[in-house]
Design an enzyme around this catalytic site. Structure first.
Site, mmCIF file in Angstrom:
data_model
loop_
_atom_site.group_PDB
_atom_site.id
_atom_site.type_symbol
_atom_site.label_atom_id
_atom_site.label_comp_id
_atom_site.label_asym_id
_atom_site.label_seq_id
_atom_site.Cartn_x
_atom_site.Cartn_y
_atom_site.Cartn_z
ATOM 1 N N ASN B 81 -3.786 0.245 -2.278
ATOM 2 C CA ASN B 81 -5.231 0.298 -2.499
ATOM 3 C C ASN B 81 -6.004 -0.686 -1.633
ATOM 4 O O ASN B 81 -7.168 -0.965 -1.908
ATOM 5 C CB ASN B 81 -5.553 0.040 -3.973
ATOM 6 C CG ASN B 81 -4.826 0.996 -4.872
ATOM 7 O OD1 ASN B 81 -3.906 0.620 -5.578
ATOM 8 N ND2 ASN B 81 -5.200 2.262 -4.811
ATOM 9 N N ILE B 89 -10.853 -3.296 -0.412
ATOM 10 C CA ILE B 89 -10.115 -3.085 -1.654
ATOM 11 C C ILE B 89 -10.703 -1.897 -2.390
ATOM 12 O O ILE B 89 -11.919 -1.817 -2.582
ATOM 13 C CB ILE B 89 -10.181 -4.333 -2.559
ATOM 14 C CG1 ILE B 89 -9.632 -5.550 -1.819
ATOM 15 C CG2 ILE B 89 -9.409 -4.103 -3.846
ATOM 16 C CD1 ILE B 89 -9.966 -6.862 -2.486
ATOM 17 N N CYS B 90 -9.832 -0.992 -2.796
ATOM 18 C CA CYS B 90 -10.298 0.142 -3.595
ATOM 19 C C CYS B 90 -9.993 -0.166 -5.052
ATOM 20 O O CYS B 90 -8.873 -0.008 -5.516
ATOM 21 C CB CYS B 90 -9.589 1.418 -3.153
ATOM 22 S SG CYS B 90 -10.071 2.841 -4.134
ATOM 23 N N LEU B 91 -10.975 -0.647 -5.736
ATOM 24 C CA LEU B 91 -10.789 -1.019 -7.138
ATOM 25 C C LEU B 91 -12.066 -0.640 -7.874
ATOM 26 O O LEU B 91 -13.146 -1.105 -7.535
ATOM 27 C CB LEU B 91 -10.517 -2.528 -7.240
ATOM 28 C CG LEU B 91 -10.274 -3.106 -8.616
ATOM 29 C CD1 LEU B 91 -9.093 -2.431 -9.284
ATOM 30 C CD2 LEU B 91 -10.019 -4.600 -8.532
#
Lengths: 664, 155
Positions: B81, B89-91
């Site tokens: 991610n 950041i893929c959050l």
């Protein structure tokens, strides 16, 4: 100093964790400050500051704590919490002082005990105690004391502290003059003591000895029943009247340590011996009584369905609310939403702020959120002292920056920008003014010449500054060969370099150019002029379409009013001089025009439309031009002569001013 | 003083008073600009990132805490991610699921947890995500540890 308090839950020491929790409960989870005023979401019982909650809900439509969907209508005021906070805020400092004092006191006490330990003969004290016990019991006078002592010695055998304390007492009384007062020092059993002990003088001696060892001075004067004294066994602070019972019950914990509020209160009571402490007493017990709430009857604002509103309607709404109404629809929309938040949060306050302050807040918000020219970091600059005192855990951080000085910085920035702008473009302004003046003069001197036409190629160059992209494009697109001499091209290049001001020239030039074009039509009805005028007439149409644009409106009026302005005959020369054109220069011009096209594309989409229209409608435009010509003929030229130049100047100034404002 | 500054000062105090073992560093880069932060997080003992020390760059928007802070990895990290090149950041917590009640510290904590619990269904690093999706634990582990050793080794 900062204009807000830097208190937080960490002001309380770690062992007073429950105070931290308490403090934390009264703080907004979003801004981390004391709730002001408290709003609670009825659906999930989560709470926060009025402004924070409203802001979150309008932006995200969720509860900030649990992320459940929420609506502003579910918000409800909780004035009870507001009252609690009010009282708590007033007394927070006192509580902190008490805790600190208590801490110091504890340290002292521990030190004293340690001292006592060193002095006494710890190894021997047990046997000594036993022997004394026997001796005392043999002594007929001190039966009470013996009982008390034996009681205590059995109880405190495990407690080192108390042991030493006891031992100390016994040693002091080794001469056999012991009496019960040495144990239950300030006890309530005066009569017993008097009965059992004939040597009352010894009481003072013993007390003095004790005070030598301890920082807590026990006065020889008997305290009243309600006062707090230190239990001689467990060192707790206990009311005199309860002391006996306390000791009878093996010194139970009177104030559990995990309950700091109780602790500090007891402590406070015990320390009320000194005069200073009575002030604290007053402080604590003279809490401001919360006055009954007067309901704020101001109607809350509702958020609007912005999509259903036109720009002009929204602008009217903003005006009605007496808040700034400039900018485009999106900006106004955001401003209105923010104002609704600020206004409604203000309604929740017990003492609402004035409208003016709200507008100020709104402006500040807008500056922070929509200003790109000045980096945000400048607003945030903190003196280093703040960070150097980071580890002090202190709330006494002092700093120079404040809200007011921040505004000053902003003003300074704006002023600087103003000045730098004026300086960098000073030559341009001067040049423009000079041109206008020159033209006026020329008008006066060569009124007669105007009608007859031609000559004065210098003026052509001068006027070129008022030329704009439109004219080039129209020349180019209508496949007419544009006429420019080298100087004019140079001028244009110069203009392009002044990228910022380019638009202003462009804007400013419009009215004069149009006026000129009409003149052109009147004077020289050749085919060449037709093309030129075709562009202009189109321009007029275009203007009509964009009637919303203020400046265009103005121009329209000007054109309709002053259809012919004779002073612009110079333009005629320019157009006529096209007969001297060269094809080589034409190439250059094309290149130039392309660049201008790019510029215009970036700046204003209308220009593209115009270009296309010029191409498509060139034939139609000729017809329109004829009409214009006719109308021009009907007008009296001379009357309007003097009207044009001042208007041009003022128009430019207005636009310049606008530009500056936008920069701000 | 604007809300974001107030809030960040409180957060600084908070971090100083209750430091987190997972986040040995979390502070503004310079004293003059409170909006640019630096953070260092440690790979958890039970994760493949054990022994790694990852630097994060945090950019706080002016609208914070209504809007989430922008956080990216400065240290190169191999994670399904996290974008390998940009460190993005893929959050969801840093995007749609953000709540104003969160702090920078809690956001860093969320990233720590993300390291142990990757979400391969929404990858930014397809190679790592594919290994995980195919069930190649060994390959995934060795790939991560190689990059940890290359870039994030603790000194």
């Amino acid at each position: 100093m900062f204009d807000f308090d830097l208190t937080d839950i960490y002001d309380f020491p770690e062992e007073y964790g429950s105070f931290r929790d308490f403090d934390n409960l009264l703080r907004c989870p979003i801004c981390k400050e004391f709730l002001n005023p408290t709003l609670i979401l009825t659906s999930c019982q989560h709470y926060g500051c009025s402004y924070c909650m409203r802001k979150t809900i309008t932006e995200m439509n969720i509860c900030p704590m649990c992320r459940h969907s929420a609506d502003a209508t579910e918000l409800q005021k909780v004035s009870l919490i507001d009252d609690i906070i009010k009282i708590y805020k007033n007394n927070r400092k006192i509580i902190l002082e008490l805790i600190e004092f208590k801490k110091k006191n504890n340290n002292n006490r521990i030190n004293n005990v340690l001292d006592t330990k060193q002095d006494s003969k710890i190894d021997n004290h047990k046997s000594e105690l036993d022997s004394k016990d026997i001796n005392l019991s043999d002594d007929g006078d001190t039966t009470m004391a013996t009982i008390a002592l034996s009681d205590i010695s059995s109880q405190v055998g495990t407690n080192e502290k108390n042991d030493t304390f006891l031992n100390d007492n016994i040693e002091q009384n080794s001469n056999g003059d012991f009496n019960s007062k040495s144990v239950s020092n300030n006890g309530n059993n005066d009569n017993d003591n008097n009965d059992n002990n004939n040597n009352n003088n010894n009481v003072d001696i013993i007390d003095n000895n004790q005070s030598g060892n301890s920082s807590h001075e026990f006065s020889s004067i008997q305290p009243s029943d309600d006062e707090f004294v230190q239990c001689p066994l467990c060192l707790q602070n206990i009311q005199v009247k309860r002391l006996n019972r306390h000791m009878d019950l093996n010194c139970p914990k009177e104030s559990p340590l995990n309950d700091p509020s109780n602790n500090s209160l007891n402590f406070f009571m015990s320390s009320s011996k000194s005069d200073n402490d009575s002030a604290w007493k007053n402080k604590i017990f003279s809490n401001p009584i919360v006055k009954p709430k007067i309901k704020n009857k101001t109607q809350k604002l509702r958020s609007l369905a912005y999509n259903l509103l036109t720009e002009s309607k929204l602008r009217k709404i903003l005006k009605d609310l007496k808040i700034p109404s400039h900018g485009d629809k999106i900006l106004m929309q955001k401003r209105h939403a923010e104002y609704v938040n600020i206004f409604n949060a203000n309604c929740d306050l017990d003492h609402p702020k004035s409208h003016q302050r709200l507008v100020e807040e709104l402006k500040r918000w807008e500056k922070i959120n929509f200003e790109t020219s000045s980096p945000f970091s400048k607003h945030n600059s903190f003196p280093k002292s703040f960070f150097s005192s980071r580890h002090n855990n202190g709330h006494n951080i002092s700093a120079n920056s404040s809200g007011s000085s921040q505004n000053d910085i902003d003003l300074e920035e704006i002023n600087k920008e103003h000045q730098s702008y004026l300086q960098s473009h000073k030559s341009d302004f001067d040049y423009l003014i000079k041109q206008i003046k020159k033209r006026e003069k020329k008008k006066d001197s060569s009124e007669d010449k105007e009608t007859s036409d031609k000559n004065e190629p210098e003026d052509l160059i001068d006027l070129d500054i008022f030329y704009d992209e439109h004219s080039h494009i129209s020349f180019n697109s209508s496949k007419e060969k544009p006429i420019k001499n080298n100087k004019s091209i140079k001028n244009k290049v110069v203009r392009k370099k002044q990228s910022d001001s380019d638009d202003e020239y462009y804007e400013g030039s419009k009215p004069s150019k149009k006026a000129r074009s009409h003149k052109t039509n009147v004077k020289t009805p050749t085919k060449r002029y037709n093309t030129r005028s075709s562009h202009i007439t189109l321009d007029i149409n275009d203007d009509k379409q964009n009637s919303e644009d203020f400046s265009n409106m103005k121009r329209n009026e000007e054109i309709s009013n002053n259809n012919s302005s004779s002073h612009n005959t110079i333009e005629v020369y320019e157009v006529l001089s096209s007969e001297n054109e060269s094809t080589e220069k034409n190439k250059e011009m094309n290149y130039d025009t392309k660049e201008h096209k790019n510029d215009t594309n970036n700046n204003d989409n209308n220009h593209i439309v115009e270009i296309k229209e010029v191409q498509n409608n060139s034939i139609d435009n000729i017809d329109i031009t004829k009409k214009v010509k006719e109308s021009n003929h009907n007008n009296e030229e001379i009357e309007n002569k003097s009207v044009e130049p001042p208007i041009v100047l003022s128009d430019e100034d207005v636009i310049m001013g606008d530009k500056i404002e936008q920069k701000e | 003083m604007d809300t974001v500054t107030k809030r960040l000062i409180k957060e600084i105090k908070n971090i100083q008073n209750s430091p987190n073992e997972q986040i040995p560093e979390l502070h503004p880069i310079s004293d003059d600009d409170l909006l640019e932060w630096k953070a260092v997080i440690l790979g958890q003992e039970d994760s493949y990132y054990k022994g790694g020390r990852f630097e994060l760059a945090i950019s706080v928007p002016k609208t914070y805490p209504i809007q989430p802070p922008k956080i990216r990895f400065v240290t190169k990290i191999c994670h399904p991610n996290v974008h390998f090149k940009t460190g993005e950041i893929c959050l969801d917590l840093l995007k749609t699921e953000w709540s104003p009640a969160w702090t920078l510290q809690s956001a860093c904590m969320a990233i720590c947890v993300l390291l142990t619990q990757p979400e391969p269904s929404s990858p930014l690093n397809c190679d790592a995500a594919n290994l995980l999706r195919c069930g190649d634990e060994l390959g995934y582990k060795s790939l991560i540890q190689m990059y940890v050793n290359m870039y994030a080794k603790q000194q």
